[in-house]
Design an enzyme around this catalytic site. Sequence first.
Site, mmCIF file in Angstrom:
data_model
loop_
_atom_site.group_PDB
_atom_site.id
_atom_site.type_symbol
_atom_site.label_atom_id
_atom_site.label_comp_id
_atom_site.label_asym_id
_atom_site.label_seq_id
_atom_site.Cartn_x
_atom_site.Cartn_y
_atom_site.Cartn_z
ATOM 1 N N SER A 175 -55.524 27.487 30.250
ATOM 2 C CA SER A 175 -54.220 28.007 29.822
ATOM 3 C C SER A 175 -53.334 26.896 29.317
ATOM 4 O O SER A 175 -53.471 25.780 29.718
ATOM 5 C CB SER A 175 -53.522 28.715 30.963
ATOM 6 O OG SER A 175 -52.993 27.791 31.863
ATOM 7 N N THR A 215 -43.855 29.614 34.014
ATOM 8 C CA THR A 215 -44.758 30.703 33.565
ATOM 9 C C THR A 215 -44.382 32.040 34.149
ATOM 10 O O THR A 215 -45.122 32.663 34.897
ATOM 11 C CB THR A 215 -46.225 30.486 33.865
ATOM 12 O OG1 THR A 215 -46.597 29.242 33.352
ATOM 13 C CG2 THR A 215 -47.100 31.549 33.188
#
Lengths: 383, 383
Positions: free
Chosen positions: B383, B179
């Site tokens: 997420s 990420t």
Amino acid sequence: MTVTTPAGFRAAGVPAGLKSTGAKDVALVVNDGPRFDSASVFTSNRCKANPILWSQEVVKDGVVRAVVLNSGGANCYTGAEGFQTTHAVAERVADRLGIGAIDVVVCSTGLIGLANPRQNLLDGVDAAYDALSATGGEEAAQAIMTTDSVHKQVVVEGAGWSIGGMAKGAGMLAPQLATMLVVLTTDAVVEAADLDRALRAATRVSFDRLDSDGCMSTNDTVTVMASGASGITPTLDDFTDGLTQACTDLAMQLLKDAEGADHEIAITVVNAASEDDAVEVGRSVARSNLFKAAVFGKDPNWGRVLASMGTTQAAFDPADLDVAMNGVWVCRASTPAEDPAGVDLTPREVSVTIDLKSGDERATVWTNDLTHAYVHENSAYSS
Amino acid sequence: MTVTTPAGFRAAGVPAGLKSTGAKDVALVVNDGPRFDSASVFTSNRCKANPILWSQEVVKDGVVRAVVLNSGGANCYTGAEGFQTTHAVAERVADRLGIGAIDVVVCSTGLIGLANPRQNLLDGVDAAYDALSATGGEEAAQAIMTTDSVHKQVVVEGAGWSIGGMAKGAGMLAPQLATMLVVLTTDAVVEAADLDRALRAATRVSFDRLDSDGCMSTNDTVTVMASGASGITPTLDDFTDGLTQACTDLAMQLLKDAEGADHEIAITVVNAASEDDAVEVGRSVARSNLFKAAVFGKDPNWGRVLASMGTTQAAFDPADLDVAMNGVWVCRASTPAEDPAGVDLTPREVSVTIDLKSGDERATVWTNDLTHAYVHENSAYSS
């Protein structure tokens, strides 16, 4: 409902001053025969505690006549002095029982890097020997507790024979065992080689698939002793089934008592090309801190499931994966499907099902969620 | 101090309504040449987001003329529709710049499993194009933030050339990237093949050794573009050194901004038989939830360091390991040595040194502690 339920065993649990609380901390389980077959599995951690180094030698001939266990100190990373303490404990047990020390398995659990007070242990062995009883299993199970909130026992009944068991462990449960002590007893007649086969088959689908926090301990031991006192010889399949049932029951008790957990999560991987693939995928999800924190937050976050799976080498098409949480197929063909709002993560028990669409094999891996309480307990408790 | 510091680049960051807060969420970085050499590395996660699937094709010829990035949506697990959105964004950038879409890298970050609103993205591209400026780097860096508390930039000055960079990432930092979006620019003259060598060398010892929580993202991209606008060709060694310095600086900014962390932990493994062994051992410690929770609790728990190391295959003698924390050798020869009470874990920066006594190689792996705040942020943030 204990290790003394099968005929031929005595046990005891006594306080020996290893725990500052004064609680029981030395346990002894003795096989009075007529047979002394045994099998054991140990942690695969290369940094092994002294009791493991000793016990690995003890079990090689398939004969174990007693298991002595202590909580209040793991005797790990304590060097030659620590090994001598383990040896002295085995010798003391052997002296009292009139057997050889090489037939005595030693298990320790508790803080690591601290020497166990040898005299307390030896006095504890004497007290435990004096207290040995055919109904002493429950006290033994209590004496091996550390951060456990409850003691853990099981009995499985066969046709004229039985299996008893006790376990210690809470948190730090990882593959190939972890900070977990298990003693199993049976009065069935089972040769050592068969016991070994049965134990490996049973642990492979129970303790080895428990992955509470991905950490692997230095002291884990599972030992099974068979007294043959029932005089009955079950088929290996029947015995293996019973032992698997006992190990699975204890594994679920360990899972439910994991430090600070709010949820028990069963990750079942279906339609895998191989059982190994299914386990690898299940394990990758069980080790995702992000996924585990999401479950704590009651967030059915299947994206974190797929992201974990992508780190494995298992056979699957990344664009064609299905994921269900508590029976709701929130992901089909790697895209959103049923509404995640339909997944109720309030109950403690959570199921995740992953369809790899790559074969016929399956496996279930168990873990816990990652909670504030986990962080609290493991930042405050030195071990 | 941005991606527009090197000559030949323009950038912009604009709000396009992807973030519910109205903050900037579309960034564009354009290389105006005269050269268009580039290199990229992507997440090794097999479950890749649509922008990765697109950009992997874009970078194959070593030519990239623009990078378009959005926060507010990862466009991951969104199927064919999501891929078409990525493609449409690249086409829109190409149309405005008068170049081919196949020279446009696309990066996305944010929630996964949700479709990105295509029209917002296309309008955002238009607005970013209109806002392009030779001083727009800082706004671009702001537009790629998600849970980042600060935007992250770097400049490294060479002899007549420079490197600029921006990064996005907080938590979920794992090996082989995670990420994390990084754009690096340089006005040095560097052929694409050399850029690739330099980038792989730089990321291998920086981003790849960051392991904040063991999780690996689906969208990570590091892209470097070289405009050649300085007219200067540095030696490959000099350029690699500069790029490594830039990547390490950004990696440390990512580490310090990891979600909910209280400590930055540098685990240095020395006297390893190989660099791979050193990295494997460092990584095993960086991934131990028990060790990371202990650091949060200011407990210099070296036993958990050894227990983690025991899970690796690296060459070492388990009975002869030395461990220091913040310079205090709390463990020598796998037994207690200096008093752990001398280890002050109050400062954010923690160093762990592990001596394997098995060779001459070394490596450092960075991680964070495991805190209440980590659990909170990652249980509350979907997420």
